[in-house]
Design an enzyme around this catalytic site. Structure first.
Site, short mmCIF file in Angstrom:
data_model
loop_
_atom_site.label_atom_id
_atom_site.label_comp_id
_atom_site.label_asym_id
_atom_site.label_seq_id
_atom_site.Cartn_x
_atom_site.Cartn_y
_atom_site.Cartn_z
N HIS A 223 -4.24 -5.76 3.88
CA HIS A 223 -2.94 -5.23 4.30
C HIS A 223 -3.02 -4.23 5.46
CE1 HIS A 223 1.24 -4.08 3.96
NE2 HIS A 223 0.94 -2.83 3.66
N ARG B 221 -2.61 2.40 -4.12
CA ARG B 221 -2.83 0.97 -3.92
C ARG B 221 -4.25 0.51 -4.24
NH1 ARG B 221 0.54 0.12 1.75
NH2 ARG B 221 2.60 0.23 0.81
N GLU C 108 7.26 5.51 -4.03
CA GLU C 108 6.22 4.49 -4.06
C GLU C 108 4.94 5.07 -4.65
OE1 GLU C 108 7.88 1.95 -0.21
OE2 GLU C 108 5.98 3.03 -0.02
N HIS D 186 -3.20 -4.75 -0.19
CA HIS D 186 -1.94 -4.52 -0.88
C HIS D 186 -1.99 -5.25 -2.21
CE1 HIS D 186 2.29 -4.17 -1.82
NE2 HIS D 186 2.44 -3.35 -0.80
N ARG E 195 -4.85 4.79 2.45
CA ARG E 195 -3.56 5.23 3.01
C ARG E 195 -2.51 5.35 1.92
NH1 ARG E 195 1.12 2.61 4.62
NH2 ARG E 195 0.23 0.53 4.37
#
Length: 525
Positions: free
Chosen positions: A343, A282, A114, A236, A378
């Site tokens: 998110h 992100r 990811e 997100h 994060r």
């Protein structure tokens, strides 16, 4: 008065893991404001980050975490969590979690990659990891004789020494409203754990379930706990944009497996924003999408993975494939309309490496807590990992600490309140809060926008406090009370940060300061 050894507020991965790790030696109550499996953990699609492959290393996972955190991660916390990741995964496998297997890898499991990760290290159960994990743990919780589950109970407030007039600020339990019977229970416990998740519902658009109303953060603050880094709300990048697809997330793993972000005319845009393109962290991807949408007046952008076969998509993303198809979107033939949405709450109640807060006998785990792992942003799939590692750490600390003496606690006092004559104020205030937080405290901020939000929050705070003081409590009122307080903490934190770092981007302070300092707020006495 209900009495237990342990009171766990919240039934996500952190709460259920902690309960199972303590249940053989303690009597436990889990309170959850809806049913057992309603919460953010069960919605998690991507998976859990851990160094499992021989091609990967702890040092690289730590560095990826620190890089994503933009200088604000606590290196000691990052090392602690990542070093304890494999034992956490092994424990889940031992519980029976059906992670996706792959005989062609050195681990025996399929690992995906990811955004922000340098290797494939995300272990998953297809694209519904949270559901698989929670279903497995919930069955164990329901079968354990030492665990009492109280569904449809919403915590009102913690019972602390400060509120009882004591010189030492211990936590003795909590008051909780049974939302089905409208009765308030007094729950006493030797140790209380806040595991209530984040605060995504403070925003108009979110990937979070309706339960994510900042309850634990607000209760912890009112009890005397410091909170940190509340300005860092992760948006997100890819939430499904469709009128009938409330809060449906398109997993980061879709980009990890080759998904490409495009404008409506088919032009790819991420390489112009970051050399890592779709695999950038992100915050960068969300800001890029926000920039393109505002620049071009778009309602959404598109995530295209139609170059993959139907067989590949059905094998790797069965939930996403089926959900999109039910809405008339065949992801094997057409791109997916997406928008950013709130998110993850990177800040929260300040804890140490044992999950302990500033209040004795009160712990916080999961998204409610600020451990120092996430910093200013994060890293994908570190969230479920944090839940697991700190559930284990808190359990060890609780078992190693002598139990405090339970004391008689005052019952909830409703003698001076009445039934509300009009509840429309709650729904109106809720809608107003979420709209102006989206408009003024979103992906891109200015000081003037933040000040406007702060002014409106103060007005709402006054109205809600008056309402709370005069009328019987309801679940909607309690959630709104917590949301407004959490919104205030977010705005206070954002106004105090005079730079742009990670998830906090200010047009008035576009540069990043050379020294990274966490924002720590302390409740007044």
């Amino acid at each position: 008065m209900l009495q237990f050894d342990i009171l766990i507020i919240g039934s996500g991965l952190a709460g259920l893991s902690l309960a199972l790790k303590l249940a053989d030696k303690r009597k436990i109550a889990i309170i959850t404001k809806k049913s057992l499996l309603e919460g953010a953990s069960v919605w998690a699609q991507g998976g859990i980050a851990a160094v499992l492959s021989q091609e990967d290393s702890l040092a690289e996972h730590i560095q990826d975490t620190l890089t994503a955190g933009a200088g604000l991660c606590d290196p000691a916390t990052a090392r602690y969590v990542i070093e304890h990741a494999k034992p956490a995964i092994d424990w889940l496998i031992g519980q029976g979690v059906p992670f996706t297997r792959d005989a062609n890898t050195d681990t025996g499991y399929h690992l995906t990659r990811e955004g922000g990760h340098s290797h494939r290290r995300i272990i998953h159960a297809a694209d519904a990891t949270g559901h698989a994990v929670q279903e497995t743990l919930a069955s164990k919780v329901l079968a354990h004789p030492n665990i009492t589950l109280l569904e449809h109970y919403i915590a009102i407030d913690l019972i602390t020494g400060n509120k009882l007039g004591h010189t030492h600020n211990h936590c003795y339990g909590a008051y909780a409203l049974n939302s089905l019977s409208d009765e308030v229970s007094t729950i006493a416990a030797h140790d209380t754990i806040l595991a209530t998740g984040g605060a995504g519902k403070v925003y108009l658009y979110t990937t979070n379930p309706d339960t994510a109303t900042g309850d634990g953060i607000a209760m912890g603050w009112r009890a005397g706990c410091r909170v940190a880094n509340m300005e860092f709300i992760q948006f997100h990048p890819t939430c499904l944009y469709h009128p009938h697809a409330k809060s449906f997330l398109i997993s980061e793993a879709v980009r990890g497996e080759g998904g490409i972000l495009k404008l409506p005319d088919g032009t790819r845009f991420m390489p112009a924003h970051d050399e890592r393109a779709e695999l950038a962290p992100r915050d960068i991807v969300a800001r890029a999408i926000d920039f393109e949408m505002k620049k071009r007046g778009l309602d959404c952008v598109y995530l295209d993975i139609s170059h993959k076969s139907v067989e590949f998509l059905q094998a790797h993303f069965p939930t996403i494939y089926a959900r999109c198809l039910s809405l008339g979107i065949d992801i094997a033939r057409q791109p997916i309309p997406v928008v950013p949405a709130a998110h993850y709450t990177c800040g929260g109640i300040v804890t140490d490496l044992h999950g302990r807060t500033d209040v004795a006998n009160l712990y916080a785990v999961g998204e409610t807590a600020h451990t120092g792992l996430h910093g200013a942003n994060r890293l994908a799939s570190n969230s479920l990992l944090e839940c697991m590692v700190f559930a284990e750490a808190a359990a060890r600390d609780i078992l190693a600490t002598p139990q405090s003496q339970l004391i008689p606690l005052p019952q909830w006092d409703e003698s001076r309140v009445t039934d509300a004559d009009e509840e429309i104020i709650i729904s109106h205030n809720w809608a107003e809060l979420r709209q102006f937080m989206w408009d003024y405290v979103g992906i891109v901020r200015t000081t003037k926008r933040l000040q406007r939000a702060q002014h409106r929050i103060r007005l709402l705070h006054e109205e809600i406090n008056e309402y709370y003081a005069n009328f019987h409590v309801t679940a909607d009122l309690l959630e709104l009370r917590n949301l407004v307080l959490t919104a205030d903490l977010i705005v206070q934190s954002a106004l105090s940060r005079h730079e742009s770092r990670g998830l906090h981007y200010s047009k008035d302070y576009p540069d990043m300061l050379p020294l990274a300092v966490s924002t720590v707020l302390t409740p007044s006495a």
